[in-house]
Write an enzyme that holds these catalytic residues in place. Structure first.
Site, PDB file in Angstrom:
ATOM      1  N   GLU A 248     -26.565 -40.446  18.022  1.00 34.94           N
ATOM      2  CA  GLU A 248     -27.749 -39.712  18.491  1.00 34.94           C
ATOM      3  C   GLU A 248     -28.954 -40.542  18.078  1.00 34.94           C
ATOM      4  O   GLU A 248     -29.254 -40.634  16.878  1.00 34.94           O
ATOM      5  CB  GLU A 248     -27.825 -38.327  17.839  1.00 34.94           C
ATOM      6  CG  GLU A 248     -26.674 -37.410  18.187  1.00 34.94           C
ATOM      7  CD  GLU A 248     -26.644 -37.036  19.655  1.00 34.94           C
ATOM      8  OE1 GLU A 248     -27.693 -37.103  20.320  1.00 34.94           O
ATOM      9  OE2 GLU A 248     -25.554 -36.706  20.131  1.00 34.94           O
ATOM     10  N   CYS A 282     -37.116 -36.105  17.212  1.00 33.77           N
ATOM     11  CA  CYS A 282     -36.652 -36.989  18.280  1.00 33.77           C
ATOM     12  C   CYS A 282     -36.943 -36.400  19.653  1.00 33.77           C
ATOM     13  O   CYS A 282     -36.969 -37.118  20.644  1.00 33.77           O
ATOM     14  CB  CYS A 282     -35.162 -37.257  18.122  1.00 33.77           C
ATOM     15  SG  CYS A 282     -34.201 -35.739  17.981  1.00 33.77           S
TER      16      CYS A 282
HETATM   17  P1  NDP Z   1     -32.605 -44.869  10.576  1.00 30.82           P
HETATM   18  O1  NDP Z   1     -31.850 -45.380  11.720  1.00 30.82           O
HETATM   19  O2  NDP Z   1     -33.463 -45.772   9.814  1.00 30.82           O
HETATM   20  O3  NDP Z   1     -31.645 -44.185   9.509  1.00 30.82           O
HETATM   21  C1  NDP Z   1     -30.749 -43.134   9.819  1.00 30.82           C
HETATM   22  C2  NDP Z   1     -29.679 -43.049   8.745  1.00 30.82           C
HETATM   23  O4  NDP Z   1     -28.865 -44.217   8.820  1.00 30.82           O
HETATM   24  C3  NDP Z   1     -30.229 -43.018   7.330  1.00 30.82           C
HETATM   25  O5  NDP Z   1     -29.394 -42.219   6.528  1.00 30.82           O
HETATM   26  C4  NDP Z   1     -30.147 -44.478   6.929  1.00 30.82           C
HETATM   27  O6  NDP Z   1     -30.158 -44.668   5.539  1.00 30.82           O
HETATM   28  C5  NDP Z   1     -28.820 -44.856   7.547  1.00 30.82           C
HETATM   29  N1  NDP Z   1     -28.615 -46.280   7.770  1.00 30.82           N
HETATM   30  C6  NDP Z   1     -29.531 -47.263   7.917  1.00 30.82           C
HETATM   31  N2  NDP Z   1     -28.921 -48.460   8.098  1.00 30.82           N
HETATM   32  C7  NDP Z   1     -27.583 -48.228   8.077  1.00 30.82           C
HETATM   33  C8  NDP Z   1     -26.426 -49.042   8.214  1.00 30.82           C
HETATM   34  N3  NDP Z   1     -26.517 -50.362   8.417  1.00 30.82           N
HETATM   35  N4  NDP Z   1     -25.202 -48.475   8.122  1.00 30.82           N
HETATM   36  C9  NDP Z   1     -25.091 -47.155   7.941  1.00 30.82           C
HETATM   37  N5  NDP Z   1     -26.149 -46.310   7.781  1.00 30.82           N
HETATM   38  C10 NDP Z   1     -27.382 -46.834   7.871  1.00 30.82           C
HETATM   39  O7  NDP Z   1     -33.434 -43.629  11.161  1.00 30.82           O
HETATM   40  P2  NDP Z   1     -34.577 -42.819  10.440  1.00 30.82           P
HETATM   41  O8  NDP Z   1     -34.041 -42.173   9.209  1.00 30.82           O
HETATM   42  O9  NDP Z   1     -35.788 -43.691  10.366  1.00 30.82           O
HETATM   43  O10 NDP Z   1     -34.827 -41.626  11.495  1.00 30.82           O
HETATM   44  C11 NDP Z   1     -35.686 -41.696  12.566  1.00 30.82           C
HETATM   45  C12 NDP Z   1     -34.932 -42.021  13.832  1.00 30.82           C
HETATM   46  O11 NDP Z   1     -33.931 -41.050  14.079  1.00 30.82           O
HETATM   47  C13 NDP Z   1     -35.827 -41.984  15.065  1.00 30.82           C
HETATM   48  O12 NDP Z   1     -35.533 -43.092  15.867  1.00 30.82           O
HETATM   49  C14 NDP Z   1     -35.406 -40.707  15.773  1.00 30.82           C
HETATM   50  O13 NDP Z   1     -35.627 -40.708  17.150  1.00 30.82           O
HETATM   51  C15 NDP Z   1     -33.957 -40.650  15.447  1.00 30.82           C
HETATM   52  N6  NDP Z   1     -33.462 -39.293  15.608  1.00 30.82           N
HETATM   53  C16 NDP Z   1     -32.631 -39.024  16.663  1.00 30.82           C
HETATM   54  C17 NDP Z   1     -32.198 -37.729  16.881  1.00 30.82           C
HETATM   55  C18 NDP Z   1     -31.272 -37.397  18.002  1.00 30.82           C
HETATM   56  O14 NDP Z   1     -30.682 -36.321  17.952  1.00 30.82           O
HETATM   57  N7  NDP Z   1     -31.109 -38.229  18.997  1.00 30.82           N
HETATM   58  C19 NDP Z   1     -32.620 -36.628  16.003  1.00 30.82           C
HETATM   59  C20 NDP Z   1     -33.485 -37.047  14.928  1.00 30.82           C
HETATM   60  C21 NDP Z   1     -33.882 -38.344  14.745  1.00 30.82           C
HETATM   61  P3  NDP Z   1     -31.558 -45.015   4.798  1.00 30.82           P
HETATM   62  O15 NDP Z   1     -32.464 -43.868   5.032  1.00 30.82           O
HETATM   63  O16 NDP Z   1     -31.160 -45.182   3.406  1.00 30.82           O
HETATM   64  O17 NDP Z   1     -32.049 -46.288   5.446  1.00 30.82           O
END
Ligand code: NDP
Length: 480
Positions: A248, A282
């Site tokens: 997502e 999002c």
């Molecule tokens: P990120 O992609 O930065 O992070 C999401 C999660 O993934 C966090 O827990 C992060 O950890 C983890 N993560 C980061 N890198 C890795 C990796 N290499 N391997 C595994 N896990 C990893 O997103 P954000 O937290 O910045 O959230 C915002 C984004 O989420 C926006 O783009 C938004 O649109 C999207 N979003 C989409 C939704 C949907 O339903 N389509 C709903 C809500 C948000 P850490 O925080 O420690 O980096």
């Protein structure tokens, strides 16, 4: 300083290395908690715990599983105030939003999947040549649930609840930016009596513990919500291992406003869809497309209302926009506004950081920002900003509105505002988005498929879609 701990095999633990990461309250800019900087060893331990709990958990009756989920939902509701305050401190969102949306929805997620699993059925296909097929839908094993910072407990529970309901054991990783309510959830889970190891929560950096988790051979499926770039990285690790994967991802959602809309209702709802949670949902509508006949009037009223939104201390009851989630994110949003100006955009309101007096004087606040005069092709209208920043643009026909709306690499959500039912149906069929709202926004029925097309993701969450994702279908063909 508050101390967050991992939850592994029913026990609270620091990371094996003993390292911690500091987190900051966005509304004050002050550090307020530490969390374990977990790594490979912690993931190994969590996966082993999940694997050893799985044999018994998958055999637990549906009603027993549902009972645990209902209990967790009840405990979340009982602790509504503490969880809401923690979510607001951790994320910067208005306390009243956490109290009315985030935490009630987390409780609803557990209750919804408690009911859904007892109603879940699989298919059977009878053949003319005296044979019948039936499909077994069995839990997968250990699954990883990774969630972002914008709706922390809401989205974490949206993954964990169906995974557990379907009989899997979970290793969850919340965002390192907002880990507090996931930690409080682990205490709730312990109080619910859920058998140890069924749900494990590891904290730390995405590139470290997250990466270890998705790569681990014991993890059979990955459910991820986050940014599109992270989604690509995750897919590149998970796909070659042929694990089940649900992504997502980000969005750049258009809001289509026609001259025949119910004007007052549309104005209020579009304001909400633009700026709720500081634009960090999002599903927020960040490209507002307005029929030229009402463009000037709508622009004037919208900008006036946006300028009056109260930005401030998230705990105050009148606050409508709190802080954005971090200093880095604030600077990123401000950078996007600068780019918009370079691209020829005119900032009609906002456009800058806001200084809030008192305890929040170092907090990360941005004024609701409305920009006009940009083409749909420029980076401001193509890149996800994920903050209180929207663009407005006129269109002159349904065809033009459709082209502008679809002119993005994302395909998550859109809303259409019109009283013309045929237009609404026609556009709904032609818009390339996974979620389409007509005369409403963020109206959610948890049974419906949730997710995006194109760069907004792969697969769907919600209702039976989530239960299908978290089970492996096995066909059995029997000749009479
Ligand atoms: P990120 O992609 O930065 O992070 C999401 C999660 O993934 C966090 O827990 C992060 O950890 C983890 N993560 C980061 N890198 C890795 C990796 N290499 N391997 C595994 N896990 C990893 O997103 P954000 O937290 O910045 O959230 C915002 C984004 O989420 C926006 O783009 C938004 O649109 C999207 N979003 C989409 C939704 C949907 O339903 N389509 C709903 C809500 C948000 P850490 O925080 O420690 O980096």
């Amino acid at each position: 300083m508050k101390k967050i701990l991992n939850f592994i095999g029913g026990n609270f633990r620091e990371a094996k290395t003993g390292d911690f990461i500091e987190i900051t309250e966005p509304a004050t800019g002050q550090p307020y908690a530490i969390l374990p900087r977990s790594g490979k060893e912690d993931v190994d331990e969590a996966v082993v715990s999940a694997e050893s709990a799985f044999e018994e958990w998958k055999r637990t009756s549906l009603s027993e599983r549902a009972g645990y989920l209902r209990k967790i939902g009840d405990l979340i509701e009982e602790q509504l105030e503490e969880l809401s305050v923690s979510e607001s401190i951790d994320n910067g969102k208005p306390l009243k939003l956490a109290r009315s949306v985030d935490i009630p929805r987390a409780a609803a997620n557990f209750r919804f999947f408690a009911d859904a699993i007892t109603q879940f059925s699989s298919e059977s296909h009878e053949m003319p040549d005296e044979a019948i097929n039936y499909t077994l839908r069995q839990p997968i094993g250990t699954v990883a649930c990774i969630s972002p910072w914008n709706l922390p407990l809401y989205l974490f529970s949206w993954k964990i609840a169906p995974a557990l309901a379907a009989g899997n054991c979970v290793v969850g990783k919340p965002s390192e930016v907002t880990p507090m309510t996931a930690y409080l959830l682990s205490q709730i889970v312990m109080d619910s009596g859920l058998p140890p190891g069924v749900l494990n929560i590891v904290h730390g950096l995405g590139g470290e513990v997250g990466q270890e988790l998705i790569s681990h051979r014991g993890v059979k499926a990955v459910s991820f919500t986050g940014g599109t770039e992270t989604g690509k990285k995750i897919a590149s690790v998970v796909a070659p291992q042929f694990k089940k994967m649900s992504l997502e991802l980000g969005g750049k959602n258009p809001t289509l406003i026609f001259a025949d809309c119910n004007y007052e209702k549309t104005l209020s709802a579009v304001l909400k869809s633009a700026f709720a949670n500081q634009g960090q949902i999002c599903l927020c509508g960040s490209r507002i497309l307005i029929e030229d006949k009402i463009y000037d009037k709508f622009k004037k009223d919208f900008v006036e209302r946006a300028g009056k939104l109260v930005v401030g201390d998230p705990v105050l009851p009148d606050t409508q926009l709190g802080a954005v989630v971090s200093k880095d994110h604030m600077n990123k949003i401000l950078g996007h506004i600068k780019t918009a100006e370079k691209e020829g955009g005119k900032v009609l309101c906002g456009g800058q950081r806001i200084k809030v007096d008192g305890r929040c004087k170092k907090g990360y606040f941005i004024a609701p920002t409305v920009i006009e005069g940009l083409s749909q092709e420029c980076s401001t209208n193509q890149d996800e900003i994920f903050g209180p920043v929207v663009t407005i643009a006129p269109f002159s026909s349904d065809k033009e509105a459709l082209e502008m709306a679809n002119g993005t690499s994302y395909g998550l959500a859109t809303s259409i505002w019109t009283q013309n039912l045929s237009r609404a149906h026609k556009l709904s069929a032609e818009l390339d988005f996974g979620i389409i709202w007509v005369n409403c926004w963020l109206l959610r029925d948890l049974r419906t498929p949730f997710g995006g097309m194109k760069n907004s993701g792969m697969g769907r969450e919600g209702g039976l879609e989530a239960l299908r994702f978290f089970t492996e279908p096995k066909n059995v063909c029997i000749k009479y």
